[in-house]
Design a protein around this motif. Structure first.
Motif, short mmCIF file in Angstrom:
data_model
loop_
_atom_site.label_atom_id
_atom_site.label_comp_id
_atom_site.label_asym_id
_atom_site.label_seq_id
_atom_site.Cartn_x
_atom_site.Cartn_y
_atom_site.Cartn_z
N TRP A 217 0.84 -1.20 0.00
CA TRP A 217 0.00 0.00 0.00
C TRP A 217 0.87 1.24 0.00
O TRP A 217 2.04 1.20 0.38
CB TRP A 217 -0.95 0.00 1.19
CG TRP A 217 -0.34 0.47 2.48
CD1 TRP A 217 -0.40 1.73 3.01
CD2 TRP A 217 0.44 -0.30 3.42
NE1 TRP A 217 0.29 1.79 4.21
CE2 TRP A 217 0.80 0.54 4.49
CE3 TRP A 217 0.86 -1.64 3.44
CZ2 TRP A 217 1.57 0.12 5.56
CZ3 TRP A 217 1.62 -2.08 4.52
CH2 TRP A 217 1.96 -1.20 5.56
N LEU A 226 3.46 3.44 -9.81
CA LEU A 226 2.33 2.58 -9.49
C LEU A 226 1.77 1.84 -10.70
O LEU A 226 1.36 0.68 -10.58
CB LEU A 226 1.22 3.40 -8.83
CG LEU A 226 1.58 4.00 -7.46
CD1 LEU A 226 0.41 4.84 -6.94
CD2 LEU A 226 1.95 2.93 -6.46
N ALA A 230 0.87 -2.10 -10.87
CA ALA A 230 -0.57 -2.35 -10.87
C ALA A 230 -0.96 -3.33 -11.96
O ALA A 230 -1.74 -4.28 -11.73
CB ALA A 230 -1.33 -1.03 -11.04
N ILE A 240 -6.50 -4.63 -7.12
CA ILE A 240 -6.03 -3.27 -7.02
C ILE A 240 -7.20 -2.39 -6.58
O ILE A 240 -8.30 -2.49 -7.12
CB ILE A 240 -5.48 -2.74 -8.36
CG1 ILE A 240 -4.32 -3.60 -8.85
CG2 ILE A 240 -5.06 -1.29 -8.23
CD1 ILE A 240 -3.09 -3.55 -8.01
N ASP A 242 -8.09 1.57 -4.04
CA ASP A 242 -7.48 2.56 -3.17
C ASP A 242 -7.43 1.97 -1.76
O ASP A 242 -7.83 0.82 -1.54
CB ASP A 242 -8.22 3.91 -3.25
CG ASP A 242 -9.59 3.91 -2.58
OD1 ASP A 242 -9.99 2.89 -1.98
OD2 ASP A 242 -10.26 4.95 -2.65
N TRP A 248 -9.32 2.04 -7.90
CA TRP A 248 -8.18 2.94 -7.94
C TRP A 248 -8.03 3.58 -9.30
O TRP A 248 -8.23 2.95 -10.34
CB TRP A 248 -6.89 2.19 -7.62
CG TRP A 248 -5.67 3.07 -7.71
CD1 TRP A 248 -5.24 3.96 -6.77
CD2 TRP A 248 -4.76 3.16 -8.81
NE1 TRP A 248 -4.10 4.61 -7.21
CE2 TRP A 248 -3.78 4.14 -8.46
CE3 TRP A 248 -4.66 2.51 -10.04
CZ2 TRP A 248 -2.73 4.47 -9.31
CZ3 TRP A 248 -3.61 2.85 -10.89
CH2 TRP A 248 -2.66 3.82 -10.52
N SER A 252 -6.42 8.84 -7.35
CA SER A 252 -6.72 8.41 -5.98
C SER A 252 -5.62 8.85 -5.02
O SER A 252 -4.46 8.96 -5.40
CB SER A 252 -6.87 6.89 -5.92
OG SER A 252 -7.93 6.44 -6.75
N PHE A 255 -3.43 3.77 -2.47
CA PHE A 255 -3.26 2.66 -3.40
C PHE A 255 -3.04 1.39 -2.59
O PHE A 255 -2.29 1.39 -1.61
CB PHE A 255 -2.05 2.92 -4.30
CG PHE A 255 -1.69 1.78 -5.23
CD1 PHE A 255 -2.27 1.69 -6.48
CD2 PHE A 255 -0.77 0.81 -4.85
CE1 PHE A 255 -1.94 0.65 -7.35
CE2 PHE A 255 -0.43 -0.22 -5.71
CZ PHE A 255 -1.02 -0.30 -6.95
#
Length: 272
Positions: A217, A226, A230, A240, A242, A248, A252, A255
C-alpha cells in the motif's frame, strides 16, 4: 514510366510491441549498470539532484528514441513524479531509474520501467532489474511473467500470516500524508506478520505479483511508480484498489495491491 508502390509497414501487435519494449528497457538497464557500484557522495540537495539527473539522462538517451520509434504518435510523460489522469490517446509512462537514490547509494533495489498507457489504461509494462537481470512483463489480458515464466499472486488468506509492504510516496511529501503513512504502518504491525518499508514501490509490487508478499500500500504516489506494478499484479490475479477498497485511478489518494485472500482485511486495517 514505371511507378514504385509505397506501402507502410504493418502495425505492430501489442505482443510484438511488448517484446521490442523489453529490448529497449534492457538496453537502458545495461547502461545504468555500468554506472553502478560506488556510493555517489554529495553534500547538497543540488549535487544530489545533478547525480540523479545524470542517471535519468543515461537511460532516457536510450529509451526515448527507441520507444518513440515504436509508437511515434504516443505522448511522453516528462516527469516520473507526476500524478493524475493523462490526456486522451497513448502515452509512454517511463521511469528511467526507479529507485534512483538507491543506485546512488550502491544499493541493488532499482529498476528501469516503461509502461504504455492507452486511454488512461495500462496496456503493457516492462520492469527490468539490472542487478539481478530479471525482467517482469505484463500485457493486458495475457498475464504477467518473469523472464517468460507466468506469475501468480499468493494464495494466502490470512493477513496475520502475510508479509506486507509500503513505500515512501515521494521526497518532501505533505505532512498529512506522512502522518497517515506512519499510522498505517503501526496498524499493519499489529495485524500482519511482517511489515517491510523501503523504496521503490515497483519492487514491492513485483513481489506481490510473484506471490512472495501478500500486499503493498501507499498514500499519494505517482503514475510511474504505481502503473507498472498495478498491471503486473492485476495480470497475476491480484486486486487493485485505493486504501479504502474503492476502485483505484491515478487520481486516488491511496493505493492498495493485494492477493485476493487478504485484500478485504488489508482494507479494514488501513481504514482504521
Amino acid at each position: 514510366m514505371s511507378a514504385t508502390l509505397q506501402t507502410s509497414a504493418p502495425a505492430l501487435s501489442d505482443a510484438d510491441l511488448l517484446a521490442r519494449t523489453v529490448i529497449a528497457v534492457r538496453a537502458a538497464g545495461s547502461a545504468l549498470l555500468e554506472r553502478f557500484g560506488e556510493v555517489v557522495r554529495y553534500d547538497t540537495r543540488e549535487e544530489m539532484m545533478r547525480a540523479l539527473a545524470a542517471n535519468d539522462d543515461t537511460a532516457l538517451d536510450i529509451l526515448r528514441p527507441r520507444l518513440t520509434d515504436l509508437r511515434p504518435d504516443a505522448g511522453w510523460v516528462e516527469d516520473e513524479l507526476d500524478g493524475g489522469a493523462l490526456p486522451p490517446g497513448e502515452w509512454w509512462v517511463v521511469d528511467p531509474a526507479e529507485g534512483n537514490v538507491n543506485h546512488l547509494h550502491a544499493l541493488p533495489e532499482w529498476a528501469v520501467t516503461a509502461t504504455l498507457v492507452r486511454e488512461n489504461q495500462p496496456v503493457l509494462t516492462v520492469v527490468h532489474l539490472p542487478v539481478t537481470g530479471e525482467t517482469y512483463t505484463a500485457l493486458t489480458g495475457a498475464g504477467a511473467h518473469l523472464d517468460g515464466r507466468p506469475l501468480r499472486v499468493s494464495p494466502t488468506a490470512d493477513l496475520g500470516l502475510s508479509i506486507v509492504a509500503t513505500s515512501q510516496a515521494r521526497p518532501d511529501e505533505d505532512e498529512e500524508v506522512v502522518r497517515r503513512a506512519g499510522s498505517s504502518i503501526t496498524a499493519m504491525l499489529l495485524d500482519a506478520l511482517v511489515v517491510r518499508t523501503s523504496v521503490p514501490a515497483t519492487l514491492h509490487l513485483v513481489n506481490v505479483a510473484a506471490g512472495r508478499t501478500e500486499a503493498f500500500w501507499q498514500f499519494a504516489g505517482a503514475r510511474a511508480d504505481l502503473l507498472p506494478g498495478a498491471l503486473l499484479v492485476l495480470e497475476a490475479g491480484g486486486r487493485i484498489s485505493d486504501a479504502e477498497g474503492r476502485p483505484w485511478t491515478p487520481q486516488s489518494d491511496g493505493f492498495l495491491a493485494a492477493a485476493p485472500g487478504v485484500h478485504a482485511d488489508a482494507v479494514a486495517t488501513l481504514s482504521r
